[in-house]
Structure formats: structure tokens, C-alpha cells
Write a protein that holds these residues in place. Structure first.
Motif, PDB file in Angstrom:
ATOM      1  N   ARG A 250      40.621  60.081  29.338  1.00  0.00           N
ATOM      2  CA  ARG A 250      41.512  59.258  30.498  1.00  0.00           C
ATOM      3  C   ARG A 250      40.894  59.199  31.878  1.00  0.00           C
ATOM      4  O   ARG A 250      41.206  58.415  32.634  1.00  0.00           O
ATOM      5  CB  ARG A 250      42.632  60.407  30.555  1.00  0.00           C
ATOM      6  N   TRP A 251      40.013  60.203  32.341  1.00  0.00           N
ATOM      7  CA  TRP A 251      39.442  60.232  33.513  1.00  0.00           C
ATOM      8  C   TRP A 251      38.450  59.009  33.520  1.00  0.00           C
ATOM      9  O   TRP A 251      38.607  58.328  34.696  1.00  0.00           O
ATOM     10  CB  TRP A 251      38.648  61.562  33.772  1.00  0.00           C
ATOM     11  N   ASN A 252      37.681  58.804  32.807  1.00  0.00           N
ATOM     12  CA  ASN A 252      36.657  57.908  32.922  1.00  0.00           C
ATOM     13  C   ASN A 252      37.513  56.377  32.811  1.00  0.00           C
ATOM     14  O   ASN A 252      37.390  55.469  33.627  1.00  0.00           O
ATOM     15  CB  ASN A 252      35.848  57.409  31.551  1.00  0.00           C
ATOM     16  N   ALA A 253      38.605  56.299  32.063  1.00  0.00           N
ATOM     17  CA  ALA A 253      39.373  55.099  32.102  1.00  0.00           C
ATOM     18  C   ALA A 253      39.942  54.882  33.722  1.00  0.00           C
ATOM     19  O   ALA A 253      39.845  53.740  34.261  1.00  0.00           O
ATOM     20  CB  ALA A 253      40.560  54.920  31.286  1.00  0.00           C
ATOM     21  N   ARG A 254      40.483  56.111  34.234  1.00  0.00           N
ATOM     22  CA  ARG A 254      41.010  56.041  35.498  1.00  0.00           C
ATOM     23  C   ARG A 254      40.168  55.505  36.708  1.00  0.00           C
ATOM     24  O   ARG A 254      40.216  54.907  37.536  1.00  0.00           O
ATOM     25  CB  ARG A 254      41.583  57.301  35.910  1.00  0.00           C
ATOM     26  N   GLN A 255      38.797  56.256  36.269  1.00  0.00           N
ATOM     27  CA  GLN A 255      37.724  55.917  37.603  1.00  0.00           C
ATOM     28  C   GLN A 255      37.324  54.499  37.233  1.00  0.00           C
ATOM     29  O   GLN A 255      36.752  53.825  38.198  1.00  0.00           O
ATOM     30  CB  GLN A 255      36.367  57.003  37.051  1.00  0.00           C
ATOM     31  N   LEU A 256      37.052  54.124  36.092  1.00  0.00           N
ATOM     32  CA  LEU A 256      36.681  52.500  35.829  1.00  0.00           C
ATOM     33  C   LEU A 256      37.667  51.600  36.514  1.00  0.00           C
ATOM     34  O   LEU A 256      37.403  50.521  37.061  1.00  0.00           O
ATOM     35  CB  LEU A 256      36.292  52.298  34.502  1.00  0.00           C
ATOM     36  N   LEU A 257      38.827  51.804  36.064  1.00  0.00           N
ATOM     37  CA  LEU A 257      40.072  51.050  36.656  1.00  0.00           C
ATOM     38  C   LEU A 257      39.834  50.978  38.383  1.00  0.00           C
ATOM     39  O   LEU A 257      40.240  50.212  39.065  1.00  0.00           O
ATOM     40  CB  LEU A 257      41.273  51.594  36.279  1.00  0.00           C
ATOM     41  N   SER A 258      39.752  52.230  38.985  1.00  0.00           N
ATOM     42  CA  SER A 258      39.658  52.341  40.094  1.00  0.00           C
ATOM     43  C   SER A 258      38.522  51.577  40.807  1.00  0.00           C
ATOM     44  O   SER A 258      38.220  51.057  41.699  1.00  0.00           O
ATOM     45  CB  SER A 258      39.512  53.809  40.774  1.00  0.00           C
ATOM     46  N   MET A 259      37.190  51.785  40.167  1.00  0.00           N
ATOM     47  CA  MET A 259      36.177  51.082  40.475  1.00  0.00           C
ATOM     48  C   MET A 259      36.166  49.497  40.495  1.00  0.00           C
ATOM     49  O   MET A 259      35.932  48.668  41.340  1.00  0.00           O
ATOM     50  CB  MET A 259      34.872  51.341  39.357  1.00  0.00           C
ATOM     51  N   VAL A 260      36.903  48.904  39.389  1.00  0.00           N
ATOM     52  CA  VAL A 260      37.171  47.602  39.447  1.00  0.00           C
ATOM     53  C   VAL A 260      38.110  47.124  40.547  1.00  0.00           C
ATOM     54  O   VAL A 260      37.605  46.027  41.148  1.00  0.00           O
ATOM     55  CB  VAL A 260      37.714  47.080  38.027  1.00  0.00           C
ATOM     56  N   ASN A 261      39.140  47.889  40.741  1.00  0.00           N
ATOM     57  CA  ASN A 261      39.956  47.467  42.000  1.00  0.00           C
ATOM     58  C   ASN A 261      39.207  47.510  43.290  1.00  0.00           C
ATOM     59  O   ASN A 261      39.271  46.648  44.239  1.00  0.00           O
ATOM     60  CB  ASN A 261      41.199  48.598  42.032  1.00  0.00           C
ATOM     61  N   GLU A 262      38.260  48.529  43.525  1.00  0.00           N
ATOM     62  CA  GLU A 262      37.552  48.582  44.504  1.00  0.00           C
ATOM     63  C   GLU A 262      36.466  47.517  44.801  1.00  0.00           C
ATOM     64  O   GLU A 262      36.070  47.097  45.830  1.00  0.00           O
ATOM     65  CB  GLU A 262      36.743  49.950  44.613  1.00  0.00           C
ATOM     66  N   ALA A 263      35.872  47.032  43.707  1.00  0.00           N
ATOM     67  CA  ALA A 263      35.184  45.827  43.740  1.00  0.00           C
ATOM     68  C   ALA A 263      35.855  44.730  44.325  1.00  0.00           C
ATOM     69  O   ALA A 263      35.150  43.659  44.870  1.00  0.00           O
ATOM     70  CB  ALA A 263      34.624  45.597  42.439  1.00  0.00           C
ATOM     71  N   GLY A 264      37.052  44.521  44.254  1.00  0.00           N
ATOM     72  CA  GLY A 264      37.828  43.391  44.576  1.00  0.00           C
ATOM     73  C   GLY A 264      37.670  43.398  46.129  1.00  0.00           C
ATOM     74  O   GLY A 264      37.861  42.284  46.683  1.00  0.00           O
ATOM     75  N   THR A 265      37.596  44.458  46.770  1.00  0.00           N
ATOM     76  CA  THR A 265      37.487  44.546  48.336  1.00  0.00           C
ATOM     77  C   THR A 265      36.177  44.610  48.598  1.00  0.00           C
ATOM     78  O   THR A 265      35.900  44.316  50.031  1.00  0.00           O
ATOM     79  CB  THR A 265      38.445  45.603  48.769  1.00  0.00           C
ATOM     80  N   SER A 266      35.361  44.874  48.130  1.00  0.00           N
ATOM     81  CA  SER A 266      33.906  45.168  48.291  1.00  0.00           C
ATOM     82  C   SER A 266      33.036  43.949  48.150  1.00  0.00           C
ATOM     83  O   SER A 266      31.802  43.887  48.503  1.00  0.00           O
ATOM     84  CB  SER A 266      33.196  46.479  47.862  1.00  0.00           C
ATOM     85  N   ILE A 267      33.268  43.177  47.105  1.00  0.00           N
ATOM     86  CA  ILE A 267      32.359  42.012  46.777  1.00  0.00           C
ATOM     87  C   ILE A 267      33.194  40.541  47.152  1.00  0.00           C
ATOM     88  O   ILE A 267      34.196  40.386  46.829  1.00  0.00           O
ATOM     89  CB  ILE A 267      32.156  42.237  44.922  1.00  0.00           C
ATOM     90  N   GLY A 268      32.262  39.765  47.746  1.00  0.00           N
ATOM     91  CA  GLY A 268      32.809  38.595  47.913  1.00  0.00           C
ATOM     92  C   GLY A 268      33.522  38.483  49.250  1.00  0.00           C
ATOM     93  O   GLY A 268      34.504  37.786  49.569  1.00  0.00           O
ATOM     94  N   ARG A 269      33.005  39.137  50.311  1.00  0.00           N
ATOM     95  CA  ARG A 269      33.734  39.387  51.678  1.00  0.00           C
ATOM     96  C   ARG A 269      33.407  38.262  52.514  1.00  0.00           C
ATOM     97  O   ARG A 269      33.960  37.934  53.545  1.00  0.00           O
ATOM     98  CB  ARG A 269      33.203  40.734  52.261  1.00  0.00           C
ATOM     99  N   THR A 270      32.348  37.524  52.124  1.00  0.00           N
ATOM    100  CA  THR A 270      31.963  36.307  52.908  1.00  0.00           C
ATOM    101  C   THR A 270      31.828  35.033  51.846  1.00  0.00           C
ATOM    102  O   THR A 270      31.574  35.458  50.795  1.00  0.00           O
ATOM    103  CB  THR A 270      30.547  36.515  53.880  1.00  0.00           C
ATOM    104  N   LEU A 271      31.717  34.035  52.605  1.00  0.00           N
ATOM    105  CA  LEU A 271      31.631  32.742  51.860  1.00  0.00           C
ATOM    106  C   LEU A 271      30.037  32.388  51.832  1.00  0.00           C
ATOM    107  O   LEU A 271      29.472  31.211  52.209  1.00  0.00           O
ATOM    108  CB  LEU A 271      32.129  31.518  52.155  1.00  0.00           C
TER     109      LEU A 271
END
Length: 820
Positions: A250-271
Motif C-alpha cells: 500500500r505504501w509503495n503504491a501511494r509513493q509511486l502515485l505521488s511520484m507520477v503526480n510530481e513528475a507532471g510538475t517537474s518534467i516539461g517545464r520548458t519547450l
């Protein structure tokens, strides 16, 4: 229904009594005033009152507690609202002993028009007593780890599950504290929570933490723990019982989901393709891997467009050509890498099939073994890195977006001893998929931006020349890619009589549409300027053109291709005459020019304001100023002086300070001024055009008034020839005589006085004949039988160029000759 029984009434029918017989529960019917209306046998058995003594009397006497009117009213209102009520209350038996019953009150109903309540009750059940052997088996076999510690937090009991979770035998635990057995398991925090329970008696539930155990020392686990106090008969805490559950999944699933959501704001900030690839590598280290490389296909990194390997239609058998675009490692300097940013790479994971990029299949290699894996032996540069840095597990995920192959991302573990698992592949795929969309967006935008910049630069003048009248310099800086290229333009247009036209403009909007609109307007300005139009007339014709362009692009079916409409533009057009040193200008919604005189004084001469191009219906006016020789005259776009942190007036003041540097080379002055203002990303294009003024020497100009008499032609012709010879252009004397003769003769015959001849020595030799008529000259091709009509045709063959311009008093016919 009438279950009422009393001494005078006949016995109730048997079926009526059964209506209130709820098995062994006692039941009764009360009126809204609390009077007993019905009484069952179960009520007789529970309370000891026969029906004759209960019916018709208040039920309050049965309660073994003081009356609480507020509570009774609240219960009654709840039941009247259609809901029941239940609770535990003390009552008194007929023989006087006290007991507790579970009481239930039904929703209100009516009987014979009276409000009634159905009451049921049963005596509180006895607690179930569990034998010691049953309880011991329950605790021992529970899937939850449980333990009991004393007030000094030493183990006194634990079950088999906790023994397996921790990996420490029961014999070693008993009599010891948690910190003595598992010092790396957040023991200070856990023992602090247990002390809190001992001191306060308050439980602590569902505390999650991450740690390891001796049973699985190479893998991190997550646990959920709850602590409860153990109390004796006098309510004093004698110890703590705690329960532990392994919640790693359960903890891994939550951490991985949090990682994927964080990736949305950390990757692709510029063109930017390269920066996006590096952001993916930086984000995944150390969250998912210890070493990450991102390799992109060469066509993705170029701005030329698609390559043969970019789409599913590409040949899967061909060897992909990739370059390193991103790299990151937990080790400083990324020593594991065998290639650096920009280097060409050809790495492919097993089965070494280039088609895996097209199919998009990820590759998982749980254990890297150079001795057993043939595919590693085929890449000798990898063998040394694997051995030296302990690379032991690998995931490779193709980067694809919109059915387009972009590259390959490889995740490697070395410091983390845990090998990649199938769940890690899913996370890697999700991260790469998000990054691939950003890379594809950046690739598409970069290609469009480069195309727009290329188009705009191709439409701007490649070289500028102000002749002998002006020394010119320009600098153009496109907007930051995030803002998109704009429609700024400038130009220097040579005019007759050594005059020079200066123009600067800004098309509304960004992108290829704005660049294309800029090209159309620049061409139109050049055409109108060649027609010798005054600045106000030129802007009026340009305004009509913008109106027509807007109507064309917003008409029926014009926007079907998704093109943006032509929204308008601003423009400033100025004409400088080096003979008179006068500058005539008009503007359409554009910032005023800047003037720096030789003594360093800064001024912003303001010609009459006109509306932006494309509004229509409002005229333009001209303004005129004198420019001292060696002055700096500057035209610019609003991107230079406007910014988010300052308004236009502040920017104009800073521009004047930047240009007030006497003796500075004009090119250097132009470049450094733009660099000073564009210290960071620009949301709009910047265009700056500077001109240093020069004046024509008086002895390079000769003029004569010509009488309106054909006999005067010979005299003025000879004067012109002598002046040309005096300037050292004897080779042009004969041609000049012919030109003067034809132009002056035409003015005398077909125009009106006053007539004046002027010779101007500049980059070219110019002959001008002014008259008081506004009739335009027309070039004719005379027939062989005509006696005249060949004058202008002959002049056109002898000169470099010729034309006419209108003045407030008439017109001027001019002809230019190249100076040998």
C-alpha cells in the motif's frame, strides 16, 4: 389494534397479544404523554408488572434515574421526524432491584387518532467469557503482529507474526527493548510514542513508518503500528500493547502515485527538447534509479522535421541513430556514463532488436551479469562500467508519443541493492510516457518557432544602407520560444534627392502568421515609398491594406485552415533630407523616436499621434523636426522599452540614457543597448534601428531658377555641364546636358512656373527639375512618324533611375546617374 388490558376490560384476543410479542423482548405502546397503552407478556417478565398494573399509568416510574425533560423532548422530536431511537438506560424492577436494558423507540404512529410510540427492550447481554487456550490461540495465530511491553518498554509477550516480521527470535526479544534489538527502525520515535501512551493512557493508532527487518534486510518495508494502554483494576497503566501490520504494498503504491503526480510538475517545464530530457533524468534519480540516460533520435533533435525513424512507417530493421540528450547519476559527474551529452550512441537492450523502439516494448533485466549475458559482451564499453560501479539491474523504455518514436530511456540501479521489479517497469513507463509528450510538444514547437524565426529573418533586410545621408545600424532579437516570434520589422529605403526613408513596425500577434503579415507590410511600405509618397499618405494607404487583409482572413471560409486573422499593426515612417537636414515623419500607434544630439541631449520628438493600422476612418498627420549633423536618431518597437517590471515611460528614459554615449561606434551602441534591455527571457520581439545623420555639403548642391522661355534652355544646360565638370565628372557632362535639356524643355512646355533646376552630388549625380504643376509625367513610346514624345524615353535609357515626387507647390522630376 387495541392491545390494552385492565381489570374491567375483557381479555384481549390472542392475535392482538401476538402483535406486541417480539420473541423474548419486552414491548409496550406509549401515548404521546407517556401513558402505557399496551403491555406484552415479555414486558411482564422483564419488569415484573402485570398488565393490570402497567396499562393506564405513566411509564416514568419504571426509570431508575432522574427525569430529563430536554432529553425526552429530543427523543420524541426525532421519532416524530420518522426516525427511531435506541440507547442503554437503567430501570427498576417491580421488586426494587436495578438493571440496565437496551431500549428502542419506534417512529411515531397514530392509533385511534392519538400519537403513539412502540417501545421494545431487553436486558443487557452478559459478556462472552473466553477461555485462556482460545484467547492464546487467537492472539498467536493473528495475521497482525502483536506484542506487550511493560512500563520500562521491555518485551513481556509477542505473537508468532511479530516474530516473523522483525526477524528476531522471541527468546532474544523478551526482557529487551526495541531500541536494543533493531536500532535502525526509527526506534527513538516508536519508543517515544509508547512512553506517551504510558504517561497519558491515550492510544496512538495507525502510525506509519519505513524501515527494514532482519527477515528481509535488502528490501525496505513500510509498517502501520497502533499502541494501546494496558490497565489493571484501579485503572492504572501497567504496560503497552502494540500491533504491527506490514503495509509495504500500500505504501509503495501511494509513493509511486505521488511520484507520477510530481513528475507532471517537474518534467516539461520548458519547450526545449534537451532540457526536457535532462529533467526526466534528474527526476528519476534517485527516486527510481541510481543512473539514468535519455537517448533521442537525431531527427528529434534537429529542426528539419521528421526522419525515416520517427514514425511507425519507418524501417524497423534499420539501425537507429541516437544522441545522448539527458544523463543523471547519484555519483557526482556521472562516471558510469560511456557517452556524454550530444555524443552519438547506439545502445539497445536485449534482444538488440531495433524494432522494439517502434513496438514500444519495455525491457526488464533484473540482474546484469557481463559473464553470462551475450548482449553485454557485444557492447564492450558497457562491461567496464558495469564491473567498476556495480550496475546490477536495468529497465529500458522506448519514448513514444502520438505514434512517433522519439528515443530510449534507460534506468539502472547500482547503489540501491534491490533489483528492479515488474511494478518498477510500470512506473518507468508512466514517467517516460509523460516525458515523451513533453519532448514531442517541445520538438513540434521548436520546429515551428525556428520556421517562424527563419521566415522573419528572411523577410527582414539583410543589409542596410543609408547612403551618404545616414550611417545606420540595427539589431533584432526574437522573443523567447515560450512567447513565440512576433512581427517586428524595420527598413531603410533610399529615396530620390539623397533622401532616406526609415520605417519600423510591429504586427499584432505571434508566430508564423505575424511573421508573414510583417513581410507583406514591409513589401507594401517599400512599394509606397518608391512612389515618393509623403509619410501621412503612405500610412493611409498602409491602413487600407491592413483593412483589406483583415477582411480577407475573416471572410467566409477564410479561417477554415485554422489560420489566425490579421489583427493590425503599428508603424512609424520618417524621411530624412540631408540637404535641408529636415526629418518628416508620421506614426500609427507606434512609440515616438528617440533623438540624441551631438552634445548628449536626449529628446523624444513626438509627431502627431495616429491610430494603429487596421482601424480605418481616422487620418494621419506629419510632423517635422531638424536633425543636427552627427545626431543619433533611433526607431524601436515596444518590446525594447516595455516589460513586466516597468512601464513604457521608464523604459524610454532608460533607452535615452543607454544611447547618450558620444563617440561610441553605432553598431556597438545598437548591440549593447539591446543586450542591456534583454537581460532575461523576452515575451516580445525587440527591434532597434539607429541612424547617425550627415548633411550634404553646400558646395555639392547647385540650383538655378529657369524662366518659362524656351530660349533659356541653352543657358541652363551649359551651366549644368560646367558644374558637373567642376565636380570632376567630365564623363557625365554630355549626358547631363541632354537630361537637363529634355526635363527643362518639358517643364516649360507642359508645366507651370516657377521652374527650378537643381544638381546634387551624392552617391549618385541627381538632376531635379521642379515646377508648379501637379500633372504627372508619362513615358511614351513614340511612333516613327511622330516628331516628339521621345524625351522621357531617352532620359530613361541614359540614367540609373528616374521618377517624380509631389511637393506642396507642385512636383519634381528627377533623374539619377551612376558616378564612374
Amino acid at each position: 389494534m387495541n392491545p390494552v388490558r385492565n381489570g374491567s376490560d375483557p381479555p384481549a384476543p390472542a392475535d392482538a397479544c401476538h402483535l406486541f410479542d417480539a420473541s423474548s423482548d419486552a414491548a409496550a405502546v406509549l401515548s404521546g404523554r407517556g401513558i402505557v397503552l399496551g403491555w406484552t407478556r415479555g414486558a411482564e417478565d422483564l419488569f415484573g408488572y402485570p398488565a393490570a398494573e402497567a396499562v393506564g399509568r405513566s411509564a416514568a416510574r419504571l426509570a431508575a434515574m432522574p427525569e430529563d425533560p430536554v432529553r425526552i423532548v429530543g427523543i420524541a422530536e426525532r421519532c416524530r421526524a420518522g426516525m427511531g431511537w435506541s440507547g442503554l438506560i437503567p430501570v427498576r424492577h417491580r421488586d426494587g432491584h436495578r438493571m440496565e436494558v437496551d431500549l428502542r423507540v419506534s417512529a411515531v404512529f397514530r392509533m385511534h387518532g392519538e400519537e403513539c410510540f412502540l417501545i421494545s427492550a431487553h436486558e443487557r447481554r452478559q459478556r462472552w467469557s473466553v477461555g485462556e487456550s482460545v484467547l492464546d490461540g487467537f492472539l498467536t495465530r493473528s495475521p497482525v503482529g502483536m506484542a506487550v511491553v511493560d512500563r520500562q518498554l521491555r518485551y513481556v509477550w509477542l505473537n508468532d507474526t511479530l516474530e516473523r516480521l522483525g526477524g528476531v527470535p522471541r527468546e532474544q526479544r523478551l526482557g529487551h527493548r526495541l531500541s536494543e534489538l533493531l536500532p535502525g527502525l526509527q526506534t527513538e520515535t516508536l519508543e517515544g510514542l509508547m512512553r506517551k501512551v504510558v504517561e497519558t493512557g491515550a492510544p496512538v493508532t495507525d502510525y506509519e513508518y519505513v524501515g527494514w527487518s532482519w527477515s528481509d534486510p535488502h528490501r525496505q518495508h513500510a509498517y502501520s503500528t497502533s499502541f494501546f494502554p494496558l490497565v489493571d483494576a484501579d485503572e492504572s497503566v501497567t504496560g503497552v500493547c502494540y500491533m504491527v501490520m506490514d503495509v509495504t504494498e500500500r505504501w509503495n503504491a501511494r509513493q509511486l502515485l505521488s511520484m507520477v503526480n510530481e513528475a507532471g510538475t517537474s518534467i516539461g517545464r520548458t519547450l526545449d527538447v534537451m532540457r526536457t530530457a535532462q529533467e526526466l533524468a534528474d527526476f528519476a534519480v534517485p527516486r527510481l534509479a541510481d543512473f539514468v540516460v535519455v537517448d533521442l533520435l537525431e531527427p528529434v533533435l534537429s529542426t528539419a522535421g521528421h526522419g525515416t525513424w520517427l514514425t511507425d512507417a519507418g524501417p524497423a530493421s534499420a539501425r537507429p541513430v541516437m544522441r545522448r540528450a539527458g544523463i543523471s547519476s547519484v555519483r557526482e559527474g556521472c562516471p558510469e556514463a560511456v557517452a556524454r551529452i550530444g555524443d552519438r550512441v547506439d545502445f539497445l537492450p536485449p534482444p538488440r532488436d531495433p524494432g522494439m523502439l517502434v513496438r514500444g516494448e519495455p525491457t526488464l533485466v533484473p540482474v546484469l551479469d557481463p559473464a553470462d549475458d551475450l548482449w553485454i559482451a557485444q557492447q564492450p564499453e558497457w562491461v567496464g562500467s558495469i564491473t567498476e560501479f556495480g550496475l546490477h539491474s536495468l529497465i529500458s523504455v522506448p519514448m513514444r508519443a502520438r505514434n512517433t518514436v522519439l528515443g530510449l530511456t534507460t534506468f539502472v540501479r547500482s547503489v540501491n541493492p534491490v533489483s528492479f521489479q515488474p511494478d518498477d517497469v510500470l512506473v518507468a513507463q508512466e514517467l517516460v510516457a509523460r516525458a515523451a509528450l513533453c519532448v514531442d510538444n517541445a520538438r513540434r514547437y521548436t520546429r515551428e518557432h525556428v520556421a517562424a524565426v527563419t521566415l522573419q529573418r528572411s523577410l527582414l533586410p539583410h543589409t542596410l544602407s543609408g547612403g551618404t545621408a545616414l550611417e545606420v545600424a540595427s539589431h533584432y532579437l526574437p522573443a523567447d520560444p515560450a512567447g513565440g516570434v512576433g512581427g517586428d520589422w524595420f527598413d531603410v529605403i533610399p529615396l530620390s534627392g539623397a533622401r532616406v526613408g526609415l520605417v519600423v513596425g510591429d504586427v499584432v500577434g505571434h508566430g508564423i502568421t505575424a511573421a508573414a503579415g510583417m513581410g507583406r507590410l514591409r513589401t507594401a511600405v517599400q512599394t509606397l515609398a518608391d512612389m515618393e509618397m509623403a509619410p501621412d499618405d503612405l500610412l493611409a494607404h498602409l491602413d487600407d491594406l491592413v483593412l483589406r487583409l483583415s477582411e480577407e482572413e475573416t471572410g467566409d471560409g477564410a479561417a477554415d485552415d485554422g489560420a489566425s486573422a490579421f489583427l493590425g499593426a503599428t508603424c512609424l515612417y520618417a524621411v530624412y533630407d540631408p540637404v535641408t537636414r529636415r526629418c518628416t515623419m508620421a506614426r500609427a500607434g507606434h512609440p515616438p523616436p528617440v533623438l540624441v544630439t551631438p552634445d548628449g541631449r536626449v529628446d523624444f520628438p513626438t509627431p502627431p499621434a495616429g491610430p494603429p493600422l487596421g482601424l480605418g476612418g481616422i487620418g494621419f498627420e506629419t510632423g517635422e523636426i531638424e536633425l543636427p549633423p552627427d545626431s543619433v536618431f533611433g526607431l524601436y518597437t515596444d518590446g525594447l522599452v516595455e516589460a513586466a517590471d516597468r512601464d513604457m515611460e521608464v523604459g524610454m528614459a532608460r533607452l535615452g540614457e543607454a544611447l547618450a554615449r558620444p563617440g561610441t561606434d553605432l553598431d556597438t551602441l545598437c548591440r549593447t543597448t539591446v543586450q542591456r534591455f534583454a537581460s532575461g527571457p523576452q515575451s516580445d520581439d525587440i527591434a532597434l534601428l539607429l541612424a547617425r545623420t550627415h548633411a550634404v555639403r553646400p558646395d555639392h548642391v547647385a540650383s538655378w531658377d529657369v524662366p518659362a522661355d524656351p530660349a533659356a534652355v541653352a543657358d541652363v544646360r551649359s551651366r549644368a555641364a560646367r558644374q558637373v565638370e567642376a565636380w570632376g565628372f567630365g564623363d557625365l557632362a554630355m549626358t547631363t546636358e541632354l537630361i537637363v535639356s529634355e526635363l527643362v524643355t518639358n517643364a516649360i512646355r507642359y508645366a507651370a512656373p516657377p521652374i527650378r533646376l537643381r544638381l546634387l552630388r551624392d552617391a549618385r549625380l541627381t538632376c531635379e527639375v521642379a515646377d508648379g504643376s501637379s500633372t504627372a509625367p508619362r513615358l511614351r513610346h513614340a511612333r516613327s512618324t511622330d516628331e516628339g514624345g521621345r524625351g522621357l524615353f531617352l532620359v530613361a535609357q541614359l540614367v540609373h533611375r528616374w521618377g517624380a515626387r509631389y511637393t506642396p507647390d507642385g512636383k519634381i522630376i528627377w533623374a539619377e546617374q551612376e558616378i564612374p
